[in-house]
Write a protein that holds these residues in place. Structure first.
Motif, PDB file in Angstrom:
ATOM      1  N   SER A 173       0.822  -1.194   0.000  1.00 61.27           N
ATOM      2  CA  SER A 173       0.000   0.000   0.000  1.00 61.27           C
ATOM      3  C   SER A 173       0.862   1.252   0.000  1.00 61.27           C
ATOM      4  CB  SER A 173      -0.912   0.004   1.237  1.00 61.27           C
ATOM      5  OG  SER A 173      -1.882  -1.008   1.148  1.00 61.27           O
ATOM      6  N   PHE A 174       0.529   2.181  -0.901  1.00 58.50           N
ATOM      7  CA  PHE A 174       1.143   3.504  -1.007  1.00 58.50           C
ATOM      8  C   PHE A 174       2.550   3.484  -1.581  1.00 58.50           C
ATOM      9  CE2 PHE A 174      -1.411   3.225   2.977  1.00 58.50           C
ATOM     10  CZ  PHE A 174      -2.579   3.687   2.421  1.00 58.50           C
ATOM     11  N   SER A 175       2.999   2.328  -2.086  1.00 58.73           N
ATOM     12  CA  SER A 175       4.335   2.239  -2.660  1.00 58.73           C
ATOM     13  C   SER A 175       4.372   2.850  -4.053  1.00 58.73           C
ATOM     14  CB  SER A 175       4.776   0.778  -2.741  1.00 58.73           C
ATOM     15  OG  SER A 175       3.930   0.048  -3.620  1.00 58.73           O
ATOM     16  N   VAL A 176       5.575   3.132  -4.532  1.00 56.48           N
ATOM     17  CA  VAL A 176       5.754   3.664  -5.883  1.00 56.48           C
ATOM     18  C   VAL A 176       5.230   2.667  -6.918  1.00 56.48           C
ATOM     19  CG1 VAL A 176       7.463   4.373  -7.599  1.00 56.48           C
ATOM     20  CG2 VAL A 176       7.715   5.093  -5.212  1.00 56.48           C
ATOM     21  N   ALA A 177       5.451   1.377  -6.659  1.00 56.78           N
ATOM     22  CA  ALA A 177       5.017   0.342  -7.598  1.00 56.78           C
ATOM     23  C   ALA A 177       3.514   0.365  -7.835  1.00 56.78           C
ATOM     24  CB  ALA A 177       5.429  -1.035  -7.090  1.00 56.78           C
ATOM     25  N   LEU A 178       2.766   0.825  -6.836  1.00 56.97           N
ATOM     26  CA  LEU A 178       1.307   0.915  -6.957  1.00 56.97           C
ATOM     27  C   LEU A 178       0.857   2.361  -7.132  1.00 56.97           C
ATOM     28  CD1 LEU A 178       0.081  -1.707  -4.325  1.00 56.97           C
ATOM     29  CD2 LEU A 178       0.385  -1.987  -6.791  1.00 56.97           C
ATOM     30  N   GLU A 179       1.770   3.208  -7.524  1.00 54.73           N
ATOM     31  CA  GLU A 179       1.469   4.613  -7.812  1.00 54.73           C
ATOM     32  C   GLU A 179       0.876   5.328  -6.607  1.00 54.73           C
ATOM     33  OE1 GLU A 179      -1.091   4.431 -11.211  1.00 54.73           O
ATOM     34  OE2 GLU A 179       0.478   3.666 -12.537  1.00 54.73           O
ATOM     35  N   GLY A 180       1.285   4.901  -5.418  1.00 52.55           N
ATOM     36  CA  GLY A 180       0.802   5.552  -4.201  1.00 52.55           C
ATOM     37  C   GLY A 180      -0.571   5.114  -3.748  1.00 52.55           C
ATOM     38  N   ALA A 181      -1.137   4.119  -4.397  1.00 48.86           N
ATOM     39  CA  ALA A 181      -2.488   3.664  -4.068  1.00 48.86           C
ATOM     40  C   ALA A 181      -2.446   2.569  -3.000  1.00 48.86           C
ATOM     41  CB  ALA A 181      -3.173   3.130  -5.321  1.00 48.86           C
ATOM     42  N   PRO A 182      -3.593   2.293  -2.357  1.00 48.28           N
ATOM     43  CA  PRO A 182      -3.651   1.162  -1.429  1.00 48.28           C
ATOM     44  C   PRO A 182      -3.426  -0.156  -2.163  1.00 48.28           C
ATOM     45  CG  PRO A 182      -5.532   2.625  -1.128  1.00 48.28           C
ATOM     46  CD  PRO A 182      -4.846   3.055  -2.398  1.00 48.28           C
ATOM     47  N   GLU A 183      -3.007  -1.170  -1.428  1.00 46.43           N
ATOM     48  CA  GLU A 183      -2.729  -2.458  -2.048  1.00 46.43           C
ATOM     49  C   GLU A 183      -4.012  -3.114  -2.547  1.00 46.43           C
ATOM     50  OE1 GLU A 183       0.189  -6.301  -1.158  1.00 46.43           O
ATOM     51  OE2 GLU A 183      -0.242  -4.822   0.393  1.00 46.43           O
ATOM     52  N   TYR A 184      -3.871  -3.936  -3.571  1.00 46.92           N
ATOM     53  CA  TYR A 184      -4.981  -4.661  -4.192  1.00 46.92           C
ATOM     54  C   TYR A 184      -5.467  -5.799  -3.283  1.00 46.92           C
ATOM     55  CZ  TYR A 184      -0.612  -7.020  -5.335  1.00 46.92           C
ATOM     56  OH  TYR A 184       0.635  -7.576  -5.247  1.00 46.92           O
ATOM     57  N   PRO A 185      -6.660  -6.364  -3.563  1.00 37.63           N
ATOM     58  CA  PRO A 185      -7.179  -7.475  -2.751  1.00 37.63           C
ATOM     59  C   PRO A 185      -6.340  -8.740  -2.922  1.00 37.63           C
ATOM     60  CG  PRO A 185      -8.912  -6.486  -4.104  1.00 37.63           C
ATOM     61  CD  PRO A 185      -7.622  -5.934  -4.595  1.00 37.63           C
ATOM     62  N   HIS A 186      -6.302  -9.549  -1.872  1.00 31.83           N
ATOM     63  CA  HIS A 186      -5.608 -10.829  -1.901  1.00 31.83           C
ATOM     64  C   HIS A 186      -6.598 -11.962  -1.647  1.00 31.83           C
ATOM     65  CE1 HIS A 186      -1.528  -9.178  -1.948  1.00 31.83           C
ATOM     66  NE2 HIS A 186      -1.967  -8.268  -1.096  1.00 31.83           N
ATOM     67  N   TYR A 187      -6.334 -13.120  -2.267  1.00 33.94           N
ATOM     68  CA  TYR A 187      -7.152 -14.321  -2.073  1.00 33.94           C
ATOM     69  C   TYR A 187      -6.233 -15.528  -1.944  1.00 33.94           C
ATOM     70  CZ  TYR A 187     -10.985 -11.466  -3.963  1.00 33.94           C
ATOM     71  OH  TYR A 187     -11.908 -10.471  -4.195  1.00 33.94           O
ATOM     72  N   THR A 188      -6.697 -16.557  -1.254  1.00 39.20           N
ATOM     73  CA  THR A 188      -5.972 -17.815  -1.191  1.00 39.20           C
ATOM     74  C   THR A 188      -6.985 -18.962  -1.114  1.00 39.20           C
ATOM     75  OG1 THR A 188      -4.184 -19.005  -0.073  1.00 39.20           O
ATOM     76  CG2 THR A 188      -5.750 -17.834   1.339  1.00 39.20           C
ATOM     77  N   ARG A 189      -6.524 -20.193  -0.943  1.00 37.94           N
ATOM     78  CA  ARG A 189      -7.417 -21.346  -0.891  1.00 37.94           C
ATOM     79  C   ARG A 189      -8.364 -21.254   0.312  1.00 37.94           C
ATOM     80  NH1 ARG A 189      -2.368 -23.233  -2.355  1.00 37.94           N
ATOM     81  NH2 ARG A 189      -2.273 -24.283  -4.378  1.00 37.94           N
ATOM     82  N   PRO A 199     -11.721 -14.129  -8.059  1.00 34.27           N
ATOM     83  CA  PRO A 199     -11.774 -13.631  -9.434  1.00 34.27           C
ATOM     84  C   PRO A 199     -11.027 -14.548 -10.403  1.00 34.27           C
ATOM     85  CG  PRO A 199     -11.361 -11.817  -7.938  1.00 34.27           C
ATOM     86  CD  PRO A 199     -11.288 -13.069  -7.120  1.00 34.27           C
ATOM     87  N   ASP A 200     -11.671 -14.808 -11.557  1.00 36.82           N
ATOM     88  CA  ASP A 200     -11.106 -15.754 -12.526  1.00 36.82           C
ATOM     89  C   ASP A 200      -9.702 -15.387 -12.959  1.00 36.82           C
ATOM     90  OD1 ASP A 200     -13.395 -17.274 -12.452  1.00 36.82           O
ATOM     91  OD2 ASP A 200     -14.302 -16.306 -14.205  1.00 36.82           O
ATOM     92  N   ARG A 212      -2.175  -6.358 -14.393  1.00 34.91           N
ATOM     93  CA  ARG A 212      -3.087  -5.274 -14.772  1.00 34.91           C
ATOM     94  C   ARG A 212      -4.299  -5.223 -13.846  1.00 34.91           C
ATOM     95  NH1 ARG A 212      -3.174  -6.247 -21.352  1.00 34.91           N
ATOM     96  NH2 ARG A 212      -1.052  -5.441 -21.770  1.00 34.91           N
ATOM     97  N   TRP A 213      -4.840  -6.390 -13.501  1.00 32.63           N
ATOM     98  CA  TRP A 213      -6.010  -6.438 -12.614  1.00 32.63           C
ATOM     99  C   TRP A 213      -5.666  -5.866 -11.240  1.00 32.63           C
ATOM    100  CZ3 TRP A 213      -6.971  -8.830  -7.937  1.00 32.63           C
ATOM    101  CH2 TRP A 213      -8.313  -8.888  -7.539  1.00 32.63           C
ATOM    102  N   ARG A 214      -4.501  -6.241 -10.738  1.00 28.58           N
ATOM    103  CA  ARG A 214      -4.104  -5.751  -9.424  1.00 28.58           C
ATOM    104  C   ARG A 214      -3.918  -4.243  -9.416  1.00 28.58           C
ATOM    105  NH1 ARG A 214       0.155 -10.617  -7.751  1.00 28.58           N
ATOM    106  NH2 ARG A 214      -1.436 -11.945  -6.727  1.00 28.58           N
ATOM    107  N   LEU A 215      -3.296  -3.702 -10.446  1.00 29.74           N
ATOM    108  CA  LEU A 215      -3.109  -2.260 -10.518  1.00 29.74           C
ATOM    109  C   LEU A 215      -4.449  -1.547 -10.632  1.00 29.74           C
ATOM    110  CD1 LEU A 215      -1.138   0.076 -10.572  1.00 29.74           C
ATOM    111  CD2 LEU A 215      -0.899  -0.236 -13.046  1.00 29.74           C
ATOM    112  N   GLU A 216      -5.356  -2.111 -11.427  1.00 22.93           N
ATOM    113  CA  GLU A 216      -6.691  -1.529 -11.560  1.00 22.93           C
ATOM    114  C   GLU A 216      -7.426  -1.517 -10.220  1.00 22.93           C
ATOM    115  OE1 GLU A 216     -10.971  -2.521 -13.749  1.00 22.93           O
ATOM    116  OE2 GLU A 216      -9.160  -3.623 -14.298  1.00 22.93           O
ATOM    117  N   GLN A 217      -7.309  -2.621  -9.478  1.00 21.17           N
ATOM    118  CA  GLN A 217      -7.969  -2.698  -8.174  1.00 21.17           C
ATOM    119  C   GLN A 217      -7.374  -1.690  -7.193  1.00 21.17           C
ATOM    120  OE1 GLN A 217     -10.718  -4.646  -7.447  1.00 21.17           O
ATOM    121  NE2 GLN A 217     -10.640  -4.937  -9.671  1.00 21.17           N
ATOM    122  N   SER A 218      -6.066  -1.506  -7.239  1.00 18.84           N
ATOM    123  CA  SER A 218      -5.427  -0.520  -6.367  1.00 18.84           C
ATOM    124  C   SER A 218      -5.930   0.883  -6.689  1.00 18.84           C
ATOM    125  CB  SER A 218      -3.904  -0.584  -6.521  1.00 18.84           C
ATOM    126  OG  SER A 218      -3.395  -1.771  -5.976  1.00 18.84           O
TER     127      SER A 218
END
Length: 227
Positions: A173-189, A199-200, A212-218
């Motif tokens: 969250s808030f890192s340069v890699a995510l353009e300063g946005a909050p982190e994307y959602p995470h899922y596991t088993r 999500p498929d 791309r999906w993760r960046l969009e979600q962020s």
């Protein structure tokens, strides 16, 4: 990095040092040490504070006490010390801790954090001994110890080896890699639970689509906070 924390409660940090990422950082040669103001106070009976001039409730951490602690630790005039290392007072009115400031601090070789207590610091401490003031939020705590732990936690986890895999701290969250946005959602088993599905795209094995999906979600989570 060598990180010193000046405090009235050095034992509080015993628990903090046992956190896995902190222990990892220390095992890789970094240091987190505490300095007790009372150990070097020039006053009797371990006194470190006094009533404020002009009246008012509460007690104020004395300038002579903090100077004595800094001199005992570093062997130099504290006025000169801040030209050699970053000396930071934890105070509600300070610069707000954010990802950019954490990155700055993580790049330092040496840091000193001063914890206040009671009504805070004699202003001369802030004016003459400190490089800057830092705040973890616009609210007041009973002292600077929790703020020091928050700051140390954020900084130490950035250091090589602290997280086991250095890339763990890359997309946060808030890192340069995510353009300063909050982190994307995470899922596991499991992939499906009570009809709630993952999500498929995350099951597709297509790494570019996942990225791309993760960046969009962020960006979506950031909402109007991003330009």
């Amino acid at each position: 990095m060598r990180l010193d924390v000046f405090t009235l409660f050095p034992e509080w940090f015993d628990w903090f040092r046992r956190q896995r990422h902190v222990a990892n950082a220390l095992a890789h040669g970094h240091a987190l040490e505490t300095v007790d103001y009372r150990a070097s106070t020039p006053l009797r009976s371990g006194q470190v504070d006094d009533t404020p001039f002009g009246g008012g409730a509460g007690m104020v951490l004395r300038v002579d006490v903090v100077e004595a602690a800094l001199r005992a630790r570093y062997g130099v005039d504290p006025v000169e010390l801040r030209r050699r290392r970053r000396v930071i007072a934890l105070a509600p009115a300070g610069r707000l801790l954010d990802d950019a400031l954490v990155s700055e601090l993580a790049a330092e070789d040496e840091l000193t954090l001063l914890c206040g207590r009671y009504e805070g610091f004699d202003e001369r401490i802030l004016e003459h001994f400190c490089s800057e003031q830092l705040s973890i939020g616009r609210y007041v705590l009973a002292g600077g110890e929790l703020a020091a732990m928050v700051t140390a936690d954020a900084v130490l986890r950035r250091l090589p080896g602290a997280l086991g895999k250095d890339e763990s701290a890359h997309e946060e969250s808030f890192s340069v890699a995510l353009e300063g946005a909050p982190e994307y959602p995470h899922y596991t088993r499991p992939a499906e639970w009570r009809g709630w599905t993952v999500p498929d795209v995350l099951l597709s094995g297509h790494h570019e689509n996942v990225r791309r999906w993760r960046l969009e979600q962020s960006r979506r989570r950031a909402g109007d906070s991003l330009p």
